[in-house]
Scaffold this motif. Structure first.
Motif, mmCIF file in Angstrom:
data_model
loop_
_atom_site.group_PDB
_atom_site.id
_atom_site.type_symbol
_atom_site.label_atom_id
_atom_site.label_comp_id
_atom_site.label_asym_id
_atom_site.label_seq_id
_atom_site.Cartn_x
_atom_site.Cartn_y
_atom_site.Cartn_z
ATOM 1 N N LYS A 1 -0.174 -5.522 6.996
ATOM 2 C CA LYS A 1 -1.068 -4.441 6.620
ATOM 3 C C LYS A 1 -0.601 -3.164 7.305
ATOM 4 O O LYS A 1 -0.140 -3.204 8.441
ATOM 5 N N PRO A 2 -0.721 -2.028 6.633
ATOM 6 C CA PRO A 2 -0.305 -0.786 7.277
ATOM 7 C C PRO A 2 -1.124 -0.542 8.543
ATOM 8 O O PRO A 2 -2.354 -0.735 8.540
ATOM 9 N N PRO A 3 -0.480 -0.128 9.641
ATOM 10 C CA PRO A 3 -1.249 0.231 10.833
ATOM 11 C C PRO A 3 -2.260 1.320 10.497
ATOM 12 O O PRO A 3 -2.008 2.192 9.658
ATOM 13 N N PHE A 4 -3.397 1.275 11.162
ATOM 14 C CA PHE A 4 -4.470 2.221 10.885
ATOM 15 C C PHE A 4 -3.981 3.666 10.987
ATOM 16 O O PHE A 4 -4.339 4.523 10.159
ATOM 17 N N VAL A 5 -3.154 3.939 12.000
ATOM 18 C CA VAL A 5 -2.653 5.309 12.195
ATOM 19 C C VAL A 5 -1.894 5.789 10.963
ATOM 20 O O VAL A 5 -2.032 6.948 10.542
ATOM 21 N N MET A 6 -1.112 4.900 10.349
ATOM 22 C CA MET A 6 -0.337 5.293 9.176
ATOM 23 C C MET A 6 -1.248 5.593 7.981
ATOM 24 O O MET A 6 -0.939 6.462 7.169
ATOM 25 N N THR A 7 -2.363 4.893 7.870
ATOM 26 C CA THR A 7 -3.269 5.158 6.748
ATOM 27 C C THR A 7 -3.924 6.532 6.858
ATOM 28 O O THR A 7 -4.365 7.093 5.854
ATOM 29 N N LEU A 8 -3.979 7.078 8.069
ATOM 30 C CA LEU A 8 -4.573 8.401 8.250
ATOM 31 C C LEU A 8 -3.765 9.494 7.561
ATOM 32 O O LEU A 8 -4.310 10.542 7.208
ATOM 33 N N PHE A 9 -2.461 9.259 7.371
ATOM 34 C CA PHE A 9 -1.636 10.261 6.701
ATOM 35 C C PHE A 9 -2.090 10.482 5.265
ATOM 36 O O PHE A 9 -1.965 11.590 4.729
ATOM 37 N N ASN A 10 -2.592 9.446 4.610
ATOM 38 C CA ASN A 10 -3.108 9.604 3.251
ATOM 39 C C ASN A 10 -4.369 10.456 3.222
ATOM 40 O O ASN A 10 -4.640 11.177 2.266
ATOM 41 N N ARG A 11 -5.140 10.397 4.294
ATOM 42 C CA ARG A 11 -6.438 11.062 4.326
ATOM 43 C C ARG A 11 -6.356 12.513 4.811
ATOM 44 O O ARG A 11 -7.165 13.348 4.399
ATOM 45 N N PHE A 12 -5.394 12.807 5.686
ATOM 46 C CA PHE A 12 -5.363 14.130 6.309
ATOM 47 C C PHE A 12 -4.016 14.804 6.056
ATOM 48 O O PHE A 12 -2.983 14.396 6.600
ATOM 49 N N ALA A 13 -4.050 15.870 5.246
ATOM 50 C CA ALA A 13 -2.813 16.587 4.910
ATOM 51 C C ALA A 13 -2.144 17.170 6.138
ATOM 52 O O ALA A 13 -0.914 17.277 6.196
ATOM 53 N N VAL A 14 -2.941 17.557 7.148
ATOM 54 C CA VAL A 14 -2.356 18.173 8.342
ATOM 55 C C VAL A 14 -1.391 17.221 9.034
ATOM 56 O O VAL A 14 -0.384 17.664 9.608
ATOM 57 N N LEU A 15 -1.659 15.922 8.980
ATOM 58 C CA LEU A 15 -0.740 14.956 9.589
ATOM 59 C C LEU A 15 0.579 14.898 8.824
ATOM 60 O O LEU A 15 1.654 14.771 9.422
ATOM 61 N N ARG A 16 0.501 15.001 7.495
ATOM 62 C CA ARG A 16 1.737 14.999 6.697
ATOM 63 C C ARG A 16 2.553 16.261 6.970
ATOM 64 O O ARG A 16 3.780 16.224 6.985
ATOM 65 N N HIS A 17 1.861 17.387 7.165
ATOM 66 C CA HIS A 17 2.566 18.631 7.473
ATOM 67 C C HIS A 17 3.206 18.568 8.856
ATOM 68 O O HIS A 17 4.320 19.054 9.059
ATOM 69 N N VAL B 1 0.846 -1.196 0.000
ATOM 70 C CA VAL B 1 0.000 0.000 0.000
ATOM 71 C C VAL B 1 0.883 1.247 0.000
ATOM 72 O O VAL B 1 1.782 1.379 0.832
ATOM 73 N N ASP B 2 0.631 2.167 -0.940
ATOM 74 C CA ASP B 2 1.375 3.415 -1.002
ATOM 75 C C ASP B 2 0.877 4.369 0.085
ATOM 76 O O ASP B 2 -0.320 4.674 0.163
ATOM 77 N N LEU B 3 1.804 4.849 0.901
ATOM 78 C CA LEU B 3 1.475 5.793 1.968
ATOM 79 C C LEU B 3 2.293 7.062 1.787
ATOM 80 O O LEU B 3 3.503 6.998 1.555
ATOM 81 N N HIS B 4 1.647 8.193 1.893
ATOM 82 C CA HIS B 4 2.325 9.486 1.826
ATOM 83 C C HIS B 4 2.469 10.000 3.255
ATOM 84 O O HIS B 4 1.484 10.320 3.917
ATOM 85 N N MET B 5 3.729 10.104 3.732
ATOM 86 C CA MET B 5 3.971 10.262 5.157
ATOM 87 C C MET B 5 4.322 11.685 5.591
ATOM 88 O O MET B 5 4.001 12.091 6.702
ATOM 89 N N ALA B 6 5.026 12.422 4.763
ATOM 90 C CA ALA B 6 5.473 13.761 5.184
ATOM 91 C C ALA B 6 5.536 14.684 3.978
ATOM 92 O O ALA B 6 6.071 14.322 2.928
ATOM 93 N N ASP B 7 4.983 15.887 4.139
ATOM 94 C CA ASP B 7 4.936 16.896 3.077
ATOM 95 C C ASP B 7 5.631 18.156 3.601
ATOM 96 O O ASP B 7 5.140 18.808 4.521
ATOM 97 N N PHE B 8 6.774 18.481 3.011
ATOM 98 C CA PHE B 8 7.607 19.584 3.509
ATOM 99 C C PHE B 8 7.250 20.936 2.905
ATOM 100 O O PHE B 8 7.906 21.938 3.212
#
Length: 414
Positions: free
Chosen positions: A368-384, A84-91
């Motif tokens: 499987k990706p932990p649920f918390v990690m999947t939230l990064f795909n859904r919420f940009a504020v977490l990536r920021h 599963v592709d996860l987007h984790m951090a947006d600088f």
């Protein structure tokens, strides 16, 4: 024995030592940096330049010149976890002028700091010199003895800074204690050719029992294969074909170039450790950077913490060094400023190590990706938020020292 006297002697020409030496010399303090190697050319050192470090370059008026050095810019960090592709951090929203991570060979970074230091008459860098003893008088460290190509050297100094890494000789010679926090993994570093069609954003590849991090270095990937702590001999015993197969299983696009790993000499072991000193100082002596707190490679933040230590040390010690009023209380203020950020960062690294890395390396059923990690795909504020923690860190430092020898600026930033 040759003799010299300086205000501050710094053992170690890594990021912490070179930055502290440069800033103190810029503030008019007579500094000698002692580095045991003949040059800075060593593979698989930390090459991550964080936005907070780039911000320091901006504050010093050196940013445009610095960015002329070869580097790669990364604005987003992602990982493939269990397919599963996860987007984790947006600088792109970090509160700094440069909204990216820069990957730059550490030798280029250190050479740059050395060149800036040499612009000032109070800066000296002595290569191929290794500290072998501390000079102590009346319970106070008053200098070091070193071995150099020209023979033994006796350095007298008002302050000795130990910036000589996680296996610090200065720390050992001073008898300062260190607490081992522990790490569940080691890292195998190697290089692979990078091609234009390779994925650009995904840096981490995670599946059952295996983890791989790939850093874009322009013409090649700098790869980190994560293994259980102490597992290198078992990995070697399984053979290179099995090792290459494990890499290909995580990153299939590398399969056509894995024959580049044709000997174990191409694979370098990094023994991961997290530790910290309860006390960073004694009269006349201060430890900073990895000598005071070795970091896990999680987040690549070790260099950032070391540089922040150096800036804080220069900010707090330049004036008492100039006035010749330095006391151990001044050194304690540096630890008081920097120990909490280091400890907090280590705790965050421990969470990642214990909750993610240890579980992955233990193997088991399908990942499987932990649920918390999947939230990064859904919420940009977490990536920021993740980008801010990685790129800026806890309690970032800013240059407060004056420029005692104003020189024509290399640039005015960007």
């Amino acid at each position: 024995m040759n003799q010299t006297t300086v205000t501050c002697c710094i053992a170690g020409g890594g990021p912490a030592g070179m930055m502290a030496g440069f800033l103190l010399a810029r503030a008019g303090i007579d500094v000698l940096v002692i580095e045991k190697h003949a040059d800075f050319l060593r593979d698989f050192r930390g090459d991550t330049i964080h936005p907070s470090t780039l911000e320091l370059m901006f504050e010093l008026g050196l940013l445009s010149e610095f960015l002329k050095l070869p580097h790669q810019e990364v604005r987003e960090i992602g990982a493939v976890v269990g397919g599963v592709d996860l987007h984790m951090a947006d600088f792109t929203r970090v509160p700094t002028h440069c909204k990216f991570l820069a990957f730059m060979p550490q030798w280029d970074f250190l050479d740059f700091l050395a060149r800036q230091g040499r612009r000032y008459p109070t800066f000296r860098l002595l290569m191929q010199a290794e500290v072998e003893g501390l000079t102590i008088e009346g319970g106070r460290v008053v200098g070091v003895t070193a071995v150099t190509p020209e023979g033994p050297l006796d350095v007298r100094a008002s302050l000795v800074i130990g910036a000589d890494g996680r296996r610090s000789d200065v720390r050992r010679l001073a008898g300062l204690a260190v607490e081992d926090v522990g790490a569940p993994m080691d890292v195998l570093w190697f290089k692979l050719t990078r091609r234009a069609a390779d994925p650009a954003e995904m840096m981490g590849y995670v599946d059952v029992g295996r983890m791989l991090v790939m850093l874009n270095r322009g013409d090649h990937w700098q790869c980190a294969f994560i293994i259980p702590k102490g597992g290198f001999e078992q990995t070697r015993a399984a053979g290179l074909p099995a090792f290459r197969q494990n890499v290909a299983a995580l990153a299939p696009f590398t399969a056509d170039r894995l024959d580049e790993i044709d000997t174990w000499d191409n694979v370098k072991l990094l023994t991961v450790a997290i530790d910290r000193m309860p006390t960073w100082h004694k009269p006349g002596l201060l430890c900073i950077g990895d000598a005071a707190h070795a970091m896990s490679p999680v987040g690549g933040v070790g260099i950032n913490l070391a540089i922040q230590d150096a800036v804080a040390a220069a900010n707090l010690l330049a004036e008492p060094l100039r006035l010749e009023t330095l006391t151990e209380a001044d050194l304690a203020r540096v630890q008081g400023r920097r120990a909490w950020p280091a400890r907090t960062t280590q705790k965050m690294q421990q969470v990642v190590q214990n909750q993610v890395i240890s579980r992955v390396l233990a193997g088991g059923g399908p990942l499987k990706p932990p649920f918390v990690m999947t939230l990064f795909n859904r919420f940009a504020v977490l990536r920021h938020l993740a980008a801010r923690l990685i790129g800026v860190g806890v309690r970032p430092e800013h240059v407060r020292t004056p420029d005692a020898f104003p020189l024509p600026p290399l640039d005015a930033g960007i």
